[in-house]
Design a protein around this motif. Structure first.
Motif, mmCIF file in Angstrom:
data_model
loop_
_atom_site.group_PDB
_atom_site.id
_atom_site.type_symbol
_atom_site.label_atom_id
_atom_site.label_comp_id
_atom_site.label_asym_id
_atom_site.label_seq_id
_atom_site.Cartn_x
_atom_site.Cartn_y
_atom_site.Cartn_z
ATOM 1 N N SER A 68 -6.044 3.878 -0.186
ATOM 2 C CA SER A 68 -6.269 2.994 -1.996
ATOM 3 C C SER A 68 -6.051 2.474 -2.632
ATOM 4 O O SER A 68 -6.629 1.724 -3.523
ATOM 5 C CB SER A 68 -7.704 3.523 -1.983
ATOM 6 O OG SER A 68 -7.434 5.148 -2.878
ATOM 7 N N THR A 96 1.135 -1.347 0.137
ATOM 8 C CA THR A 96 0.333 -0.164 0.335
ATOM 9 C C THR A 96 0.624 0.926 -0.007
ATOM 10 O O THR A 96 1.985 0.937 0.408
ATOM 11 C CB THR A 96 -0.854 -0.022 1.110
ATOM 12 O OG1 THR A 96 -1.621 -1.672 1.310
ATOM 13 C CG2 THR A 96 -1.738 1.298 1.399
ATOM 14 N N ASN A 131 -1.600 7.153 -0.223
ATOM 15 C CA ASN A 131 -3.110 7.029 -0.770
ATOM 16 C C ASN A 131 -2.929 5.764 -0.709
ATOM 17 O O ASN A 131 -2.908 4.166 -1.213
ATOM 18 C CB ASN A 131 -3.162 6.814 -2.099
ATOM 19 C CG ASN A 131 -3.708 7.324 -2.211
ATOM 20 O OD1 ASN A 131 -5.331 6.825 -1.889
ATOM 21 N ND2 ASN A 131 -4.951 7.343 -4.100
#
Length: 763
Positions: free
Chosen positions: A441, A435, A439
């Motif tokens: 996401s 990740t 960010n």
């Protein structure tokens, strides 16, 4: 003389017809030929003279009468009986009937006797031009390909005229075009419509309305005419190539666009329609043409650009393609290029992409039983964006439910959280996620397959729990049992087992072992003097050692039973008791004797059971059975009358047999002893019931034939108390039943029965 008379009459009638023709010639055009009158059709209201009949017998002295018969006589045609003049009384239309056949005869006016034989003649209706031409099949529709040559036939029209085509020009038609020049022409005689103008283009005008006229009398002045319309449609031919609206087109596509997803649309317009307008698109030139593909949308006729390979903004930021649109159908003889090209420039837009692992799948190895925090391996991922965000690593715990592994969030090192056992799980498949720090996401995943390497941590053991059988009459050196071993470990060089007896059994006089060379041994007997009376069972401990590093071993015990065998070496019995049985009884005979004994025992048990269940019935078989009074317990009753046959106190629990237990809802002031009442035929019902209750309570084999014993007694020890209206010995408290009156008319009577009152107390 008769023939002469007939000839004379016919001659006279003919003269009359000629005379009538002369008169007719003076009145209206007409003539007589072969006994035929010819008359033009007319539409006037007044009668018209057709002709005159005359006979030589009409000299003035003889009273004669002319009689007319045949088609239309008396209705359409009428004759003057005296003069013989024939008149047409109604309108004559040749198109309805062209001729009439009539019969004329001369008779005596006084006697109606014929003076001459009848003579037949014909009145023919002569045609006049009174019907215009008509197009029965009109209006017409026709089609012709666009760009057809001059003189190309379009269609043919047909008009009909009801007038006589033989007489005159009444039915001679001539065709002409009233509207539709200069595009079309028509042959005046055949009525074939043809192309009259070159280069008629459907894209300019698709439909034309042509007005056709048909005129009789050969087209001369005074002729009648009729018209019809012909709608001519130009059908499409492929005479127009596809054409891009712009020769250069630009698109912007994000770099994270999925494979196969549309990135842009181009369209070449074609003025043709239908199949002639269908085109197909192709990429004919450009850099890295294998990155994109173009497909044709059959509905919209658009070219759709799709991705074949992933885009990478950091590697290549733009693409230039040359796209061609070509007609599917075209005429190769036309020589026209039925295609067009356009230049498509694609700009790649930078997107925030998730981290990318160095490999999609990682294969790592670790020894079983390795200590906790041992490093298994490392996974690496990076942010492909220009900014290059830091990456953090995590383990998807759905793939590691037992939490056997950990990963360092910063460098991706995978370590052990629990010891691993190869014999339990040889492979562990976990998923590691990477990740971006900026960010969260943006996540990517990689599969990590961890193989657990074997170490020698399991001792070999017998493949199964062996139990060997040794015959008493066996020979020395006889193989008693073949033993093999298994090991849960899986060494690379394979298994090799070493078997030996424990040191205490090395010099045992009974058994020895022999290595078979295939990781198995044979257990041999040393002598033939084994007897069950002396020792029924032997235990032989054997040590099994593997070839691992370090070697592992285990002690396994082989159980050897001494058995009686047949001469062929088949085991028959391994029990000591079997040995002392008489020699004359075989095993089958012993089983038969035992089966007979069991059968006799079963018969005896069944007989005793049936005898015990055959008891004297508890019911008095008398015509006046007291149960008739007992089963009517649902009757509300009227008081003392209901207890004439028995005392209700006997239905209470056994503790209340000798005393009166008051009802819960009635608290009497006085208590009284139960009344003794005798039944019919000298039977004391109270005593009878008590005796039967005592018998039933003390007889454990008797079924509950009589329900009296369980009717009123609800048992002792209930915390909730009694739910019945019959009193038990456990409570003497008051209870208020006034609420029953509030439940409605149905419970009113019940409330009155249970209400506390003076009348109840007295009762």
């Amino acid at each position: 003389s008769q023939s002469k008379s007939l000839q004379t009459g016919s001659t006279a009638l003919l003269r009359g017809l000629v005379e009538g023709q002369r008169i007719l010639s003076r009145a209206k055009r007409g003539w007589v030929w072969n006994q035929m009158f010819v008359l033009e059709e007319f539409s006037g209201p007044d009668p018209i003279l057709v002709g005159r009949l005359h006979t030589d017998l009409d000299v003035g002295s003889t009273p004669i009468k002319y009689v007319l018969a045949g088609e239309g006589a008396g209705t359409i045609f009428a004759i003057n009986e005296i003069t013989g003049d024939i008149h047409a009384m109604k309108r004559l239309d040749r198109e309805e009937k062209a001729e009439y056949t009539l019969t004329a005869q001369v008779t005596n006016r006084d006697t109606d006797q014929p003076l001459e034989p009848p003579s037949e003649f014909i009145i023919k209706v002569q045609d006049i031009n009174d019907n215009p031409p008509q197009f029965v099949e009109g209006p017409y529709r026709a089609s012709v390909p666009e760009m057809s040559q001059v003189g190309t036939s379009v269609t043919r029209v047909t008009a009909t005229d009801a007038d006589d085509p033989v007489y005159g020009n009444s039915a001679k038609l001539v065709y002409s075009i009233l509207e539709g020049q200069p595009y079309f022409s028509i042959d005046p005689n055949t009525a074939i419509i043809k192309i009259a103008l070159h280069g008629m283009d459907r894209e300019m005008r698709e439909e034309y309305l042509v007005v056709i006229q048909a005129k009789d009398m050969g087209g001369h002045m005074g002729g009648l005419s009729g018209t019809t319309t012909v709608t001519v449609t130009l059908t499409d031919v492929n005479d127009n190539p596809p054409k891009f609206s712009k020769s250069k087109q630009n698109f912007v596509i994000p770099e994270d666009l999925g494979i196969g997803k549309p990135g842009g649309k181009v369209k070449a317009n074609d003025r043709d329609i239908g199949e002639n307008a269908k085109s197909t698109y192709n990429i004919i030139d450009g850099d890295e043409r294998d990155v994109f593909e173009i497909t044709t949308d059959a509905q919209t006729q658009e070219g759709i650009l799709r991705l074949k390979k992933p885009l990478n903004f950091e590697t290549k930021k733009s693409y230039t393609l040359k796209v061609e649109a070509a007609n599917i159908r075209f005429d190769p003889n036309s020589g026209a290029p039925f295609k067009d090209t356009a230049t498509v420039k694609i700009a790649v837009e930078d997107s925030d992409e998730p981290p990318v692992f160095s490999k999609p799948t990682f294969v790592l190895q670790v020894d079983e039983n390795a200590p906790i925090n041992t490093v298994v391996g490392t996974v690496t991922a990076r942010d492909p964006d220009v900014t290059g965000s830091l990456v953090r690593y995590f383990i998807d715990r759905h793939t590691d439910l037992e939490r056997q592994f950990n990963v360092n969030v910063d460098d991706g090192k995978i370590t052990l959280a629990k010891p691993l056992d190869r014999e339990t799980d040889m492979w562990h498949n976990i998923t590691v996620t990477a990740t971006e720090i900026r960010n969260h996401s943006q996540i990517s995943r990689a599969i990590v397959a961890i193989r657990v390497l074997d170490i020698n941590d399991n001792a070999p053991e017998f493949a199964t729990e062996y139990e060997a059988f040794l015959c008493e009459n066996g020979k020395p050196g006889q193989v008693i049992q073949t033993v093999s071993a298994v090991d849960k470990d899986d060494p690379i060089q394979g298994h090799y087992f070493e078997y030996r007896l424990i040191p205490e059994m090395l010099n045992n006089p009974n058994f020895t072992i022999k290595n078979n060379g295939d990781n198995s041994i044979s257990v041999l007997a040393k002598h033939d003097t084994f007897r069950r009376q002396k020792q029924e069972m032997y235990f032989l401990p054997i040590i099994v050692t593997d070839n691992g590093n370090p070697p592992m071993s285990s002690t396994n015990t082989l159980t050897i039973r001494v058995c009686g065998c047949s001469r062929e070496g088949i085991v028959q019995s391994c029990n000591v008791e079997a040995y002392v049985l008489p020699i004359g009884l075989s095993m089958g005979a012993l089983i038969a004797i035992l089966a007979c004994i069991i059968l006799l025992l079963v018969i005896v048990v069944l007989f005793v059971t049936l005898r015990r269940h055959k008891n004297k019935p508890l019911i008095i078989k008398d015509d006046e059975d007291v149960r008739e009074n007992i089963i009517r317990y649902d009757d509300e009753g009227g008081g003392e009358e209901d207890t004439e046959a028995f005392d209700i106190a006997t239905l209470q629990n056994p503790d209340g047999i000798n005393g009166y237990l008051p009802r819960k809802d009635i608290k009497p002031d006085l208590q009284f002893m139960p009344r003794q009442s005798g039944g019919p035929n000298g039977v004391d019902v109270d005593e009878f019931i008590n005796v039967r209750l005592h018998e039933a309570d003390n007889d454990p084999t008797a079924p509950p034939y009589d329900s009296i014993q369980i009717y009123g007694y609800e048992g002792r020890g209930s915390i909730a108390g009694s739910l019945s209206s019959l009193e038990t010995a456990s409570s003497d408290s008051d209870q208020n039943y006034d609420y029953l009156r509030e439940w409605g008319p149905r419970f009113r009577r019940l409330g009155e029965l249970y209400s506390v009152g003076e009348s109840d107390k007295e009762t």
